[in-house]
Motif scaffolding. Structure first.
Motif, PDB file in Angstrom:
ATOM      1  N   ASP A  41      76.262  39.974  -0.004  1.00  0.00           N
ATOM      2  CA  ASP A  41      77.113  40.606   1.005  1.00  0.00           C
ATOM      3  C   ASP A  41      77.742  41.888   0.448  1.00  0.00           C
ATOM      4  O   ASP A  41      77.881  42.889   1.151  1.00  0.00           O
ATOM      5  N   PHE A  42      78.111  41.852  -0.836  1.00  0.00           N
ATOM      6  CA  PHE A  42      78.678  43.025  -1.498  1.00  0.00           C
ATOM      7  C   PHE A  42      77.663  44.166  -1.520  1.00  0.00           C
ATOM      8  O   PHE A  42      77.980  45.315  -1.186  1.00  0.00           O
ATOM      9  N   ILE A  43      76.420  43.871  -1.897  1.00  0.00           N
ATOM     10  CA  ILE A  43      75.389  44.907  -1.970  1.00  0.00           C
ATOM     11  C   ILE A  43      75.069  45.453  -0.577  1.00  0.00           C
ATOM     12  O   ILE A  43      74.949  46.673  -0.374  1.00  0.00           O
ATOM     13  N   GLN A  44      74.931  44.560   0.396  1.00  0.00           N
ATOM     14  CA  GLN A  44      74.563  44.988   1.752  1.00  0.00           C
ATOM     15  C   GLN A  44      75.658  45.822   2.410  1.00  0.00           C
ATOM     16  O   GLN A  44      75.372  46.672   3.258  1.00  0.00           O
ATOM     17  N   ASN A  45      76.904  45.581   2.014  1.00  0.00           N
ATOM     18  CA  ASN A  45      78.028  46.305   2.630  1.00  0.00           C
ATOM     19  C   ASN A  45      78.766  47.167   1.610  1.00  0.00           C
ATOM     20  O   ASN A  45      79.971  47.396   1.722  1.00  0.00           O
ATOM     21  N   ILE A  46      78.031  47.678   0.630  1.00  0.00           N
ATOM     22  CA  ILE A  46      78.659  48.401  -0.471  1.00  0.00           C
ATOM     23  C   ILE A  46      79.396  49.659   0.006  1.00  0.00           C
ATOM     24  O   ILE A  46      80.362  50.096  -0.616  1.00  0.00           O
ATOM     25  N   ASP A  47      78.962  50.205   1.143  1.00  0.00           N
ATOM     26  CA  ASP A  47      79.631  51.398   1.671  1.00  0.00           C
ATOM     27  C   ASP A  47      81.040  51.106   2.175  1.00  0.00           C
ATOM     28  O   ASP A  47      81.819  52.032   2.421  1.00  0.00           O
ATOM     29  N   GLN A  48      81.390  49.828   2.289  1.00  0.00           N
ATOM     30  CA  GLN A  48      82.728  49.449   2.752  1.00  0.00           C
ATOM     31  C   GLN A  48      83.736  49.358   1.597  1.00  0.00           C
ATOM     32  O   GLN A  48      84.936  49.159   1.826  1.00  0.00           O
ATOM     33  N   TYR A  49      83.264  49.485   0.365  1.00  0.00           N
ATOM     34  CA  TYR A  49      84.126  49.298  -0.807  1.00  0.00           C
ATOM     35  C   TYR A  49      84.485  50.646  -1.444  1.00  0.00           C
ATOM     36  O   TYR A  49      83.682  51.582  -1.452  1.00  0.00           O
ATOM     37  N   THR A  50      85.688  50.719  -2.003  1.00  0.00           N
ATOM     38  CA  THR A  50      86.097  51.918  -2.728  1.00  0.00           C
ATOM     39  C   THR A  50      85.392  51.964  -4.085  1.00  0.00           C
ATOM     40  O   THR A  50      84.850  50.964  -4.555  1.00  0.00           O
ATOM     41  N   HIS A  51      85.424  53.137  -4.708  1.00  0.00           N
ATOM     42  CA  HIS A  51      84.845  53.262  -6.049  1.00  0.00           C
ATOM     43  C   HIS A  51      85.496  52.272  -7.014  1.00  0.00           C
ATOM     44  O   HIS A  51      84.818  51.666  -7.857  1.00  0.00           O
ATOM     45  N   GLU A  52      86.810  52.120  -6.905  1.00  0.00           N
ATOM     46  CA  GLU A  52      87.538  51.225  -7.811  1.00  0.00           C
ATOM     47  C   GLU A  52      87.119  49.767  -7.604  1.00  0.00           C
ATOM     48  O   GLU A  52      86.931  49.027  -8.567  1.00  0.00           O
ATOM     49  N   GLU A  53      86.959  49.375  -6.343  1.00  0.00           N
ATOM     50  CA  GLU A  53      86.537  47.998  -6.051  1.00  0.00           C
ATOM     51  C   GLU A  53      85.123  47.738  -6.579  1.00  0.00           C
ATOM     52  O   GLU A  53      84.846  46.672  -7.143  1.00  0.00           O
TER      53      GLU A  53
END
Length: 434
Positions: A41-53
């Motif tokens: 889920d993290f990889i598929q929605n990576i655009d939703q995360y900040t650089h820090e996250e």
């Protein structure tokens, strides 16, 4: 997370001790006992995360309980607090620009992460700590800047005389204070061998607490995964298919980090190791015979490595299965004339300025894409072109504007100690000068 010594699997330590020790018995490199997987889920929605996250999620499993979560968050935030853009050069090839850190090189990411980890781990250490590092160009400046005036830590940098660019040399020799630069009459491989001998020497280790900031150190190697994730986040906004990633390769820590991220679940179509005339790995992938050679000086000096230390980690990742490695990684060798031609051509066609290392990568990726039509990818731009003014200005016929951040540095005096490629000379320096 537990790390084991690739030369002695019985030697197992945690992240803290692996970061402090640098390498294990018999000069063996440490390797993670498990390869933690990214949440899909993290990889598929990576655009939703900040650089820090993204950076925090990338590193937390490797650090384990050795650094509290809030401290690790601070460390990764400081590690990625500058721009890391993915820029399209043409319809097939983009470049991940990794040169907006304080020393204008990709190694700022690993050096900043490592220096902050060591500062946390060693804050109560009574024994004097010495960071000993060999550099073929950019590592030295990144490490010097990362540890400059850090209390309780001395840094000793070995670099090959007359084989680094003027900007690179100033970045690792002009700071002074707790930074010492040793100008070695020899190659980068000679410098690296001296560092490994120092780590194995009993008398030195009785008197000093040695650690290394080369990519042999897990705290320098592992955080390089972060920018592959940040690149993929941006890639998704530009392309649909998985990227081919081409990495300028010298000591092979950079591409090894990318491969590790891929093993953890980062979608990548293929990797390319772009090499100059130091072509040990391209030859290995043709012959299955790994034959170290004497390093050859080239325009892309940070890749002038004849016996890449991190290649053993790549072999370990692939379980020493040659076919699996060959199916995932290709390697090309690009000579100096081809490097210059590529800088000229890309500047004239696209008004984009490549440094010699990025030019080697561009030429390699272009060749791969010609052989594999329909694919697209990106190269890693590992250093600012200003670090290589002679080559870049000759290739383009245009002077390079020096960034303001370098103006004061270039006026400073070079401070070095010249030594031969002789371990006894290094040993005397470490025992009597530090």
């Amino acid at each position: 997370m537990i790390y084991y010594n690739l030369k002695d699997h019985q030697e197992k330590i945690d992240f803290r001790n692996a970061a402090i020790k640098g390498q294990g018995k018999d000069k063996g490199l440490f390797f993670p006992e498990k390869i933690p997987q990214f949440d899909q889920d993290f990889i598929q929605n990576i655009d939703q995360y900040t650089h820090e996250e993204i950076a925090y999620r990338c590193m937390k499993d490797f650090v384990g309980e050795e650094i509290p979560s809030e401290i690790l968050w601070e460390i990764v935030s400081e590690t990625v607090n500058f721009e890391i853009p993915l820029i399209k050069i043409n319809d097939q090839i983009s470049v991940l620009e990794l040169f907006y850190g304080p020393t204008l090189a990709f190694k700022d990411i690993g050096a900043r992460f490592m220096s902050r980890c060591l500062s946390y781990f060693l804050k109560d250490q009574q024994k004097k700590v010495t960071v000993l590092v060999a550099t073929s160009g950019d590592t030295g400046g990144a490490v010097a800047h990362g540890f400059y005036q850090v209390p309780g830590i001395s840094v000793v940098i070995l670099y090959p005389k007359n084989r680094v660019s003027p900007v690179q040399e100033k970045q690792l020799t002009a700071l002074g204070a707790n930074i010492s630069a040793l100008e070695v009459n020899g190659s980068f491989d000679d410098c690296q061998d001296l560092v490994k001998l120092a780590f194995a020497d009993e008398k030195i280790n009785e008197n000093l607490l040695l650690t290394s900031a080369n990519s042999i150190n897990v705290a320098r190697w592992l955080p390089q995964q972060i920018y592959y994730l940040l690149a993929y986040k941006q890639w998704l906004t530009q392309q649909d298919e998985k990227p081919v990633i081409c990495v300028p390769s010298g000591n092979f820590g950079n591409i090894c980090a990318g491969l590790l991220a891929h093993f953890r679940g980062l979608p990548v179509d293929h990797f390319i190791a772009a090499c100059n005339d130091n072509h040990v790995v391209p030859e290995y992938l043709k012959t299955q015979n790994f034959q170290p050679q004497k390093a050859v000086p080239t325009l892309s000096n940070a890749m002038d490595v004849g016996n890449p230390s991190n290649f053993v980690r790549i072999l370990e990742l692939f379980g020493h299965q040659f076919n699996a490695l060959q199916n995932t990684v290709s390697a090309y060798s690009v000579n100096d004339q081809e490097t210059m031609n590529t800088i000229t051509e890309i500047y004239q066609k696209y008004h984009y300025l490549l440094d010699p290392h990025a030019a080697v990568a561009f030429a390699s990726l272009e060749q791969y894409l010609e052989e594999n039509p329909g694919k697209k990818g990106f190269i890693l731009g590992t250093a600012h072109p200003v670090k290589f003014p002679d080559a870049v200005e000759k290739a383009t016929g245009t002077p390079i504007e020096i960034p303001e951040s370098l103006n004061d540095l270039m006026k400073k005096e070079k401070k070095t100690v010249e030594i031969n490629s002789d371990f006894e000379e290094l040993k005397r320096f470490l025992l009597h000068k530090i």
